[in-house]
Scaffold this motif. Structure first.
Motif, mmCIF file in Angstrom:
data_model
loop_
_atom_site.group_PDB
_atom_site.id
_atom_site.type_symbol
_atom_site.label_atom_id
_atom_site.label_comp_id
_atom_site.label_asym_id
_atom_site.label_seq_id
_atom_site.Cartn_x
_atom_site.Cartn_y
_atom_site.Cartn_z
ATOM 1 N N ILE A 127 0.832 -1.206 0.000
ATOM 2 C CA ILE A 127 0.000 0.000 0.000
ATOM 3 C C ILE A 127 0.869 1.260 0.000
ATOM 4 O O ILE A 127 0.672 2.177 -0.811
ATOM 5 N N PHE A 128 1.840 1.306 0.901
ATOM 6 C CA PHE A 128 2.663 2.516 1.000
ATOM 7 C C PHE A 128 3.646 2.637 -0.170
ATOM 8 O O PHE A 128 3.988 3.742 -0.580
ATOM 9 N N SER A 129 4.077 1.503 -0.712
ATOM 10 C CA SER A 129 4.950 1.571 -1.892
ATOM 11 C C SER A 129 4.211 2.204 -3.058
ATOM 12 O O SER A 129 4.799 2.946 -3.865
ATOM 13 N N SER A 130 2.903 1.925 -3.146
ATOM 14 C CA SER A 130 2.109 2.529 -4.221
ATOM 15 C C SER A 130 1.968 4.035 -4.032
ATOM 16 O O SER A 130 1.629 4.755 -4.967
ATOM 17 N N MET A 131 2.238 4.541 -2.804
ATOM 18 C CA MET A 131 2.208 5.978 -2.532
ATOM 19 C C MET A 131 3.595 6.609 -2.668
ATOM 20 O O MET A 131 3.773 7.788 -2.383
ATOM 21 N N ASP A 230 -2.253 16.080 5.148
ATOM 22 C CA ASP A 230 -1.569 15.041 4.363
ATOM 23 C C ASP A 230 -1.594 13.710 5.105
ATOM 24 O O ASP A 230 -1.806 12.653 4.505
ATOM 25 N N LEU A 231 -1.386 13.770 6.423
ATOM 26 C CA LEU A 231 -1.400 12.555 7.238
ATOM 27 C C LEU A 231 -2.759 11.882 7.184
ATOM 28 O O LEU A 231 -2.857 10.670 6.950
ATOM 29 N N LYS A 232 -3.824 12.665 7.397
ATOM 30 C CA LYS A 232 -5.159 12.057 7.435
ATOM 31 C C LYS A 232 -5.560 11.479 6.080
ATOM 32 O O LYS A 232 -6.120 10.384 5.991
ATOM 33 N N GLY A 233 -5.244 12.203 5.006
ATOM 34 C CA GLY A 233 -5.590 11.673 3.689
ATOM 35 C C GLY A 233 -4.871 10.376 3.390
ATOM 36 O O GLY A 233 -5.462 9.433 2.831
ATOM 37 N N MET A 234 -3.609 10.301 3.788
ATOM 38 C CA MET A 234 -2.831 9.091 3.554
ATOM 39 C C MET A 234 -3.367 7.925 4.389
ATOM 40 O O MET A 234 -3.502 6.797 3.900
ATOM 41 N N LEU A 235 -3.705 8.189 5.666
ATOM 42 C CA LEU A 235 -4.209 7.122 6.535
ATOM 43 C C LEU A 235 -5.615 6.679 6.133
ATOM 44 O O LEU A 235 -5.974 5.509 6.305
ATOM 45 N N ASP A 236 -6.422 7.609 5.622
ATOM 46 C CA ASP A 236 -7.746 7.205 5.117
ATOM 47 C C ASP A 236 -7.609 6.207 3.974
ATOM 48 O O ASP A 236 -8.351 5.222 3.885
ATOM 49 N N GLU A 237 -6.649 6.445 3.094
ATOM 50 C CA GLU A 237 -6.395 5.517 1.989
ATOM 51 C C GLU A 237 -5.932 4.167 2.516
ATOM 52 O O GLU A 237 -6.331 3.103 2.029
ATOM 53 N N LEU A 238 -5.087 4.208 3.549
ATOM 54 C CA LEU A 238 -4.578 2.967 4.151
ATOM 55 C C LEU A 238 -5.709 2.114 4.713
ATOM 56 O O LEU A 238 -5.812 0.919 4.393
ATOM 57 N N ARG A 240 -8.893 2.143 4.166
ATOM 58 C CA ARG A 240 -9.843 1.637 3.170
ATOM 59 C C ARG A 240 -9.322 0.359 2.522
ATOM 60 O O ARG A 240 -10.090 -0.571 2.266
ATOM 61 N N LYS A 241 -8.010 0.332 2.256
ATOM 62 C CA LYS A 241 -7.442 -0.851 1.611
ATOM 63 C C LYS A 241 -7.269 -2.009 2.585
ATOM 64 O O LYS A 241 -7.295 -3.175 2.178
ATOM 65 N N ILE A 242 -7.095 -1.718 3.875
ATOM 66 C CA ILE A 242 -6.936 -2.777 4.871
ATOM 67 C C ILE A 242 -8.281 -3.329 5.329
ATOM 68 O O ILE A 242 -8.500 -4.543 5.361
ATOM 69 N N PHE A 243 -9.221 -2.421 5.672
ATOM 70 C CA PHE A 243 -10.479 -2.841 6.299
ATOM 71 C C PHE A 243 -11.696 -2.728 5.386
ATOM 72 O O PHE A 243 -12.783 -3.162 5.755
ATOM 73 N N GLY A 244 -11.531 -2.149 4.191
ATOM 74 C CA GLY A 244 -12.656 -2.093 3.259
ATOM 75 C C GLY A 244 -13.136 -0.669 2.997
ATOM 76 O O GLY A 244 -12.892 0.259 3.784
ATOM 77 N N GLU A 245 -13.814 -0.514 1.869
ATOM 78 C CA GLU A 245 -14.349 0.790 1.479
ATOM 79 C C GLU A 245 -15.333 1.299 2.534
ATOM 80 O O GLU A 245 -16.061 0.534 3.156
ATOM 81 N N GLY A 246 -15.376 2.607 2.700
ATOM 82 C CA GLY A 246 -16.277 3.212 3.684
ATOM 83 C C GLY A 246 -15.626 3.409 5.038
ATOM 84 O O GLY A 246 -16.161 4.121 5.892
ATOM 85 N N THR A 247 -14.476 2.779 5.263
ATOM 86 C CA THR A 247 -13.761 2.947 6.526
ATOM 87 C C THR A 247 -13.014 4.274 6.496
ATOM 88 O O THR A 247 -12.408 4.640 5.490
ATOM 89 N N THR A 248 -13.076 4.992 7.609
ATOM 90 C CA THR A 248 -12.397 6.290 7.676
ATOM 91 C C THR A 248 -11.637 6.402 8.993
ATOM 92 O O THR A 248 -11.669 5.488 9.818
#
Length: 347
Positions: A127-131, A230-238, A240-248
């Motif tokens: 996930i983070f490599s893709s960022m 920047d931190l929150k946007g990055m962690l929101d993406e994280l 979502r990919k770990i726990f599923g869409e809609g997770t914030t």
């Protein structure tokens, strides 16, 4: 032995012993051992007869030698016949035992799986490599300077106490966090910096949710104009990919010596969708990691101008993410290699 008549009696006796013994032999190995009793040149009964040659009169030695040689030839023939017969029987028995019925269903082989901690670790790195993050793996043995002092940890901070940290000497210790890796990187590299530092860390703590050794992943971004947004946007993406869409995520004020401001990061409960359940203890939120904006003193310690650059940092406990993701309620289940647990986990 004095004469040929006596030799004839001995030969007849040996032949009878061999014939009687054959009835008890059931394997080629038993034939080999039985044969040694008679045919061994040093201790065998037939071999011993040749040693009697010196006691035989000269005129009888030829007849004596012929009689012993005839006995030896007869015995060899009988032993070879029996040995061949038993080896054939053994080969047939082995064939029957080893043959495969190709009409039977194949035996199912279980495929191995990566450990759940390794699965989550690999997923985070992907996930983070893709960022755009690069991976940096530091040493598990650190100095007090890199583990505490360079990260702005006060001398009287509880984390420095002997009951919380595994010291190897007054100077060296088992790292308590992979945050030490960001100091090594910032000392050697000028911004922009975007690194991920996964690895084992060690703390004197042991209960259902803590282990003396666990896996942490530290993230660091240093560049111009880096903010909590920047931190929150990055962690929101994280999440979502770990726990599923809609997770914030949500950020709560906290304190860490090496970040200012510091935040605890909660994730919306992926089990109940934020409504409140047993997993989130009715709050709708689950704490997952700590983060913040890199303290100006930490940047200055690494010769990075804090008036020009800013940074964000976060630390993720991989075991904690694995426990949440796979519904594991005791961290020790991740280390006991219980196949009943591990077989249920596979992404």
């Amino acid at each position: 032995m004095q004469d040929l008549n006596e030799l004839s009696a001995v030969i007849a006796q040996i032949k009878q012993e061999i014939t009687d013994g054959f009835a008890t032999l059931e394997s080629s190995k038993a034939v080999y051992e039985f044969k040694k009793l008679f045919m061994d040149s040093k201790s065998g009964k037939i071999g011993a007869l040749m040693k009697e040659m010196k006691n035989i009169a000269n005129e009888s030695k030829a007849a004596f030698g012929k009689g012993v040689n005839d006995l030896k030839a007869w015995a060899n023939e009988k032993f070879d016949e029996l040995d061949a017969k038993l080896k054939e029987q053994e080969a047939l028995a082995r064939y029957e035992n080893e043959k495969i019925d190709i009409t039977m269903p194949a035996v199912k082989c279980k495929c191995g799986k990566l450990h759940p901690v390794t699965q989550v670790r690999n997923q985070l790195i992907d996930i983070f490599s893709s960022m755009g993050f690069e991976v940096f793996e530091g040493s598990e043995i650190e100095t007090d300077f890199y583990n505490f002092t360079a990260l702005n940890t006060p001398q009287d901070h509880p984390a420095r106490d002997m009951q919380d940290t595994f010291y190897l000497s007054p100077e060296f210790l088992l790292r308590t966090q992979t945050s030490a890796g960001q100091i090594h990187v910032m000392e050697k590299q000028q911004p922009p910096i975007k690194i991920l530092s996964p690895g084992k860390v060690f703390r004197s703590d042991d209960d259902a949710t803590h282990s003396p050794m666990f896996t942490q992943m530290e993230g660091l971004v240093v560049d111009k104009n880096i903010t909590l947004c920047d931190l929150k946007g990055m962690l929101d993406e994280l999440v979502r990919k770990i726990f599923g869409e809609g997770t914030t995520t949500r950020l709560r004020p906290s304190y860490f010596p090496f970040t200012e401001p510091s935040v605890e990061v909660d994730v919306s409960c992926f089990e109940c969708g934020g409504k409140g359940c047993r997993l989130c203890k009715g709050t709708g939120w689950i704490e997952v990691l700590g983060a913040g904006i890199v303290n100006r003193k930490v940047l200055a310690n690494c010769n990075i101008d804090p008036d020009v650059y800013s940074g964000l940092a976060f630390g993720i406990g991989i075991e904690r993410l694995a426990m949440l993701k796979y519904g594991i309620n005791n961290i020790k289940l991740l280390y006991e290699s219980d196949l009943r647990v591990l077989e249920q986990i596979d992404d």
